[in-house]
Write a protein that holds these residues in place. Structure first.
Motif, PDB file in Angstrom:
ATOM      1  N   ARG A   1       0.832  -1.201   0.000  1.00  0.00           N
ATOM      2  CA  ARG A   1       0.000   0.000   0.000  1.00  0.00           C
ATOM      3  C   ARG A   1       0.872   1.258   0.000  1.00  0.00           C
ATOM      4  NH1 ARG A   1      -2.667  -1.196   4.203  1.00  0.00           N
ATOM      5  NH2 ARG A   1      -4.195  -2.444   3.123  1.00  0.00           N
TER       6      ARG A   1
ATOM      7  N   TRP B   1       3.985   1.458  -1.033  1.00  0.00           N
ATOM      8  CA  TRP B   1       4.663   1.508  -2.324  1.00  0.00           C
ATOM      9  C   TRP B   1       3.734   2.072  -3.384  1.00  0.00           C
ATOM     10  CZ3 TRP B   1       3.189  -1.320  -6.681  1.00  0.00           C
ATOM     11  CH2 TRP B   1       4.031  -1.198  -7.788  1.00  0.00           C
ATOM     12  N   TRP B   2       2.465   1.616  -3.437  1.00  0.00           N
ATOM     13  CA  TRP B   2       1.517   2.069  -4.449  1.00  0.00           C
ATOM     14  C   TRP B   2       1.244   3.565  -4.309  1.00  0.00           C
ATOM     15  CZ3 TRP B   2       0.094   0.632  -8.941  1.00  0.00           C
ATOM     16  CH2 TRP B   2      -1.053   1.146  -9.534  1.00  0.00           C
ATOM     17  N   TRP B   3       1.087   4.024  -3.075  1.00  0.00           N
ATOM     18  CA  TRP B   3       0.829   5.440  -2.875  1.00  0.00           C
ATOM     19  C   TRP B   3       2.054   6.254  -3.261  1.00  0.00           C
ATOM     20  CZ3 TRP B   3      -3.123   8.185   0.264  1.00  0.00           C
ATOM     21  CH2 TRP B   3      -4.320   7.461   0.302  1.00  0.00           C
ATOM     22  N   ASN B   4       3.257   5.761  -3.010  1.00  0.00           N
ATOM     23  CA  ASN B   4       4.474   6.487  -3.393  1.00  0.00           C
ATOM     24  C   ASN B   4       4.646   6.504  -4.900  1.00  0.00           C
ATOM     25  OD1 ASN B   4       5.307   7.243  -0.815  1.00  0.00           O
ATOM     26  ND2 ASN B   4       6.359   5.299  -0.480  1.00  0.00           N
ATOM     27  N   VAL B   5       4.318   5.405  -5.577  1.00  0.00           N
ATOM     28  CA  VAL B   5       4.429   5.362  -7.032  1.00  0.00           C
ATOM     29  C   VAL B   5       3.511   6.396  -7.666  1.00  0.00           C
ATOM     30  CG1 VAL B   5       3.813   3.929  -9.038  1.00  0.00           C
ATOM     31  CG2 VAL B   5       5.203   2.971  -7.214  1.00  0.00           C
ATOM     32  N   ASN B   6       2.329   6.567  -7.120  1.00  0.00           N
ATOM     33  CA  ASN B   6       1.352   7.520  -7.666  1.00  0.00           C
ATOM     34  C   ASN B   6       1.515   8.923  -7.122  1.00  0.00           C
ATOM     35  OD1 ASN B   6      -0.184   5.767  -9.392  1.00  0.00           O
ATOM     36  ND2 ASN B   6      -0.857   4.749  -7.530  1.00  0.00           N
ATOM     37  N   ASN B   7       2.536   9.133  -6.307  1.00  0.00           N
ATOM     38  CA  ASN B   7       2.802  10.451  -5.703  1.00  0.00           C
ATOM     39  C   ASN B   7       1.605  10.962  -4.909  1.00  0.00           C
ATOM     40  OD1 ASN B   7       5.432  10.618  -6.732  1.00  0.00           O
ATOM     41  ND2 ASN B   7       4.673  11.443  -8.669  1.00  0.00           N
ATOM     42  N   TRP B   8       0.961  10.059  -4.195  1.00  0.00           N
ATOM     43  CA  TRP B   8      -0.134  10.448  -3.312  1.00  0.00           C
ATOM     44  C   TRP B   8       0.430  10.711  -1.926  1.00  0.00           C
ATOM     45  CZ3 TRP B   8      -3.605   5.737  -4.834  1.00  0.00           C
ATOM     46  CH2 TRP B   8      -4.099   5.926  -6.124  1.00  0.00           C
TER      47      TRP B   8
END
Length: 169
Positions: free
Chosen positions: A134, A136-143
């Motif tokens: 979770r 990692w996914w938020w960091n990839v999307n710059n959230w």
């Protein structure tokens, strides 16, 4: 003269203008008939025309079993094969039409409710694989990862109970 024929005759143009009332020409306007090829002409053996893989496809492997018949009617009729009485037919019909779908829906709902209950405490600060994915996914999307502090959680819980009790202690 009735109304329908009067309306139709009134809308007919007696002298249409060929420049205004005709459709513009399209590719279909100039039709040319197709002539079949003579039987004496041979098909071109050009190597670029059709690949050999299309002419001689690789045969499929026959090691897969046939697909089972999953239609409801077939399984229902197979269940009715051993029925000796009308009560047995009623039981089989009730079981297949009411009881089994009810049980399946109930189990699915319990499974989803259990998942939601188990997953409700999923946070970003955990050390589990799901928390890492979770984050990692938020960091990839710059959230922006929400910062939940203990004080914010306590305030939310306090506000919830204050709203539920209507401000009464």
């Amino acid at each position: 003269m009735d109304i329908a024929s009067a309306m139709q005759s009134a809308s007919i143009k007696r002298h249409p203008s060929p420049h205004h009332d005709l459709n513009p020409s399209t590719a279909a306007s100039s039709k040319q008939p197709v002539e079949p090829a003579s039987p004496t002409s041979s098909v071109s053996s050009n190597a670029d025309s059709i690949p050999d893989s299309a002419l001689k496809p690789i045969p499929r492997r026959a090691n897969l079993p046939p697909l089972p018949d999953m239609r409801f009617e077939q399984s229902y009729l197979a269940s009715l094969q051993g029925a000796e009485s009308y009560w047995r037919i009623a039981w089989i019909t009730g079981r297949d039409q009411v009881i089994l779908p009810l049980v399946q829906g109930m189990l699915w709902t319990l499974l989803l409710s259990g998942w939601r209950y188990w997953n409700r405490g999923a946070h970003f600060r955990g050390a589990t694989l799901g928390s890492k994915v979770r984050r990692w996914w938020w960091n990839v999307n710059n959230w922006k990862i929400p910062e939940e502090t203990q004080e914010k959680v306590s305030e939310k819980v306090g506000e919830f109970y204050t709203a539920q009790l209507g401000g009464h202690d």
